[in-house]
Design an enzyme around this catalytic site. Structure first.
Site, PDB file in Angstrom:
ATOM      1  N   TYR A  16       0.638  -1.226   0.053  1.00 23.49           N
ATOM      2  CA  TYR A  16       0.039   0.163   0.191  1.00 23.49           C
ATOM      3  C   TYR A  16       0.759   1.175   0.211  1.00 23.49           C
ATOM      4  CZ  TYR A  16      -3.376   3.490   1.434  1.00 23.49           C
ATOM      5  OH  TYR A  16      -4.231   4.633   1.034  1.00 23.49           O
TER       6      TYR A  16
ATOM      7  N   ASP B 282       9.194   2.780   1.076  1.00 25.17           N
ATOM      8  CA  ASP B 282       8.009   3.529   1.883  1.00 25.17           C
ATOM      9  C   ASP B 282       7.941   3.230   3.212  1.00 25.17           C
ATOM     10  OD1 ASP B 282       5.470   4.455   2.592  1.00 25.17           O
ATOM     11  OD2 ASP B 282       4.073   3.633   0.884  1.00 25.17           O
TER      12      ASP B 282
ATOM     13  N   LYS C 119       3.113  10.241   8.368  1.00 23.60           N
ATOM     14  CA  LYS C 119       2.550   9.969   9.671  1.00 23.60           C
ATOM     15  C   LYS C 119       2.964  10.877  10.697  1.00 23.60           C
ATOM     16  CE  LYS C 119       0.239   6.235   8.163  1.00 23.60           C
ATOM     17  NZ  LYS C 119      -1.102   6.093   7.769  1.00 23.60           N
TER      18      LYS C 119
HETATM   19  C1  LIG Z   1       2.831   2.464   3.651  1.00 27.48           C
HETATM   20  C2  LIG Z   1       1.899   3.597   3.323  1.00 27.48           C
HETATM   21  N1  LIG Z   1       2.190   4.334   2.256  1.00 27.48           N
HETATM   22  C3  LIG Z   1       1.430   5.384   2.143  1.00 27.48           C
HETATM   23  C4  LIG Z   1       0.284   5.741   2.580  1.00 27.48           C
HETATM   24  C5  LIG Z   1      -0.387   7.051   2.181  1.00 27.48           C
HETATM   25  O1  LIG Z   1      -0.416   7.964   2.996  1.00 27.48           O
HETATM   26  P1  LIG Z   1      -1.309   9.005   3.005  1.00 27.48           P
HETATM   27  O2  LIG Z   1      -2.517   8.560   3.670  1.00 27.48           O
HETATM   28  O3  LIG Z   1      -0.898  10.282   3.978  1.00 27.48           O
HETATM   29  O4  LIG Z   1      -1.572   9.514   1.907  1.00 27.48           O
HETATM   30  C6  LIG Z   1       0.231   4.873   3.960  1.00 27.48           C
HETATM   31  C7  LIG Z   1      -1.033   5.481   4.643  1.00 27.48           C
HETATM   32  O5  LIG Z   1      -1.649   4.895   5.777  1.00 27.48           O
HETATM   33  C8  LIG Z   1       0.946   3.916   4.149  1.00 27.48           C
HETATM   34  O6  LIG Z   1       0.622   3.027   5.166  1.00 27.48           O
END
Ligand SMILES: Cc1ncc(COP(=O)(O)O)c(C=O)c1O
Length: 461
Positions: free
Chosen positions: A159, A258, A285
């Site tokens: 994700y 990520d 976060k």
């Molecule tokens: C691993 C990861 N990447 C990207 C995102 C996307 O971040 P945002 O919700 O700030 O767009 C999240 C959100 O939970 C995430 O856990």
């Protein structure tokens, strides 16, 4: 009152929730008139309706019916100091009085950037944006620009936010046999997106090597979470991330971590803990102290084109990039998060994992608490699971159990992610962890009739 059948258990849990949270129910009815689903974020939705919270204090949350919850959601890991951390509140108040966004450079942004570059092994330099989605989008763009190639490999079940290029294989296809093929995860995403992406299973270096060999010369980068978050809470197998680094070097592709969720696992992120340095990293976060902030950064030569005076500049805009109030909140929060704090919440995370696993054993349910550091996740199986497809298949076979357990924990004052994920915040102590473990034991007693009748493969007796 104790339930005898699975239907009794489900009814009891739902009725208790509806009675305890009638104020939230009223808000939800009203909200559905103006917002599809009555809310504005899929990840925080659950049925019968998500609770509406009125305030947070430290590690506690309060809903519209004045029910108190121990907050193990922490807005999906983004509140490292819980709610209304005094230093963060002061920084926000002070900055609000001087202007929230001055549309200029700011001291707090420079200090924040310096702190990140000092802490994160892969950060020579960094740029800011407002969400993790933007941070992965921009890291991927930087990789394409640097290599002059278009294709990016992501993991099945990985994700990376809401932009089009990562809306594939977010939810693994549990019916598929063999290696995962790229599939769009959302309607509305152009089919052409698939031309720019490939998909590999997590923890499988052979599959990755085969992809790199087959499309050698076309691939810009591999993007992955060093531990899969939404894809099941899967940790890397020993040697996997090191092997990935080697493969990236061998095939001359960039490695993007990520670390939007995993960044909290060490002062310098998961990469510092494991000793594998990617070329680019996206984080988000808690770095904004509870306000929307994300960053992406990496090697100097890859990041250099974000300088507007660079001859081959990559335009990077955003009205609220580096806005003063967010940077002030983020800096105050980060200054209060040192090595001792990381170690403490990671130890509390381990205490919670151990406690939950003991509770599952005592109740006779074949599920497991996994994860690392201060992030804890329930895996709906006792088998060894190393990829997202197997984790999601196990969750599908658990039917309504995850939802019922999540709701019953709420009935007993524990707030967590609907996918049964828990994050520790610094105001927590062993006391709060032990309360959560006790509450899990009580909740398991309530759901046991459901386990025995509907998911007997998870009953240990
Ligand atoms: C691993 C990861 N990447 C990207 C995102 C996307 O971040 P945002 O919700 O700030 O767009 C999240 C959100 O939970 C995430 O856990």
């Amino acid at each position: 009152m104790s339930a005898k059948s699975s239907q009794d258990a489900a009814n009891l849990i739902t009725e208790t929730f509806l009675q305890r949270t009638s104020g939230s129910g009223e808000w939800n009815t009203r909200a559905k008139e103006s917002m599809p689903g009555g809310d504005t974020r899929a990840a925080s939705f659950y049925t019968p309706y998500p609770a509406y919270m009125t305030r947070g204090e430290g590690c506690f949350l309060y809903d519209y019916d004045e029910n108190q919850y121990l907050d193990f959601l922490n807005n999906y890991t983004s509140l490292i100091h819980g709610h209304a951390h005094p230093a963060t509140v002061s920084a926000i108040q002070e900055q609000a009085a001087r202007g929230t966004v001055l549309g200029s450079g700011a001291e707090a942004t420079v200090e924040h950037a310096e702190m990140l570059c000092n802490r994160v092994p892969s950060f020579d330099s960094v740029r800011y944006c407002n969400s993790g989605t933007e941070a992965t989008l921009l890291a991927m763009r930087a990789a394409r620009a640097f290599t002059g190639k278009d294709i990016i490999i992501k993991m099945d079940g990985g994700y990376h936010g809401s932009h089009d290029y990562v809306q594939l294989n977010m939810q693994p296809d549990t019916q598929e046999e063999g290696r995962p093929s790229p599939k769009l995860s959302s309607r509305g995403v152009p089919a052409s997106t698939l031309e720019g992406m490939l998909v590999a299973p997590f923890n499988d270096l052979d599959a990755l090597r085969d992809l790199l060999r087959a499309r050698s010369g076309e691939i810009a980068a591999i993007i992955l979470e060093p531990a899969l978050g939404a894809g099941g809470g899967i940790e890397p197998e020993p040697g996997y991330l090191q092997g990935l680094r080697q493969l990236a070097d061998e095939f001359d592709v960039l490695l993007i971590f990520d670390e939007i969720m995993t960044f909290r696992q060490d002062l310098g992120g998961f990469q510092a803990a494991i000793g594998v340095t990617p070329d680019l990293t996206s984080i988000a976060k808690f770095i904004g102290g509870g306000l929307p902030l994300a960053a992406f950064g990496g090697r100097q030569e890859i990041m250099a084109p974000f300088d507007p005076t660079h001859p081959m500049t990559i335009p990077h805009n955003g009205t609220f990039n580096g806005n003063n109030i967010t940077m002030a909140a983020g800096l105050a929060t980060m200054k209060d998060f040192g090595g001792g704090q990381v170690e403490r919440i990671n130890q509390l995370g381990q205490r919670l994992r151990n406690g939950l696993n003991a509770a599952f054993q005592t109740a006779g349910v074949g599920i497991r608490a996994v994860g690392s550091g201060s992030i804890i996740r329930v895996l709906w199986s006792c088998e060894k699971i190393t990829n997202a497809r197997a984790a999601v298949a196990a969750q599908e076979q658990a039917l309504d159990l995850p939802r019922l357990l999540h709701l019953e924990l709420m009935n007993r004052g524990i707030f967590s992610a609907p996918r049964c994920q828990y994050a520790i915040s610094t105001p927590m102590s062993e006391k709060e962890i032990d309360i959560a473990v006790d509450v899990m034991g009580q909740s398991l007693d309530v759901v046991m009739p459901y386990v025995r009748e509907q998911t007997p493969h998870l009953a240990l007796d």
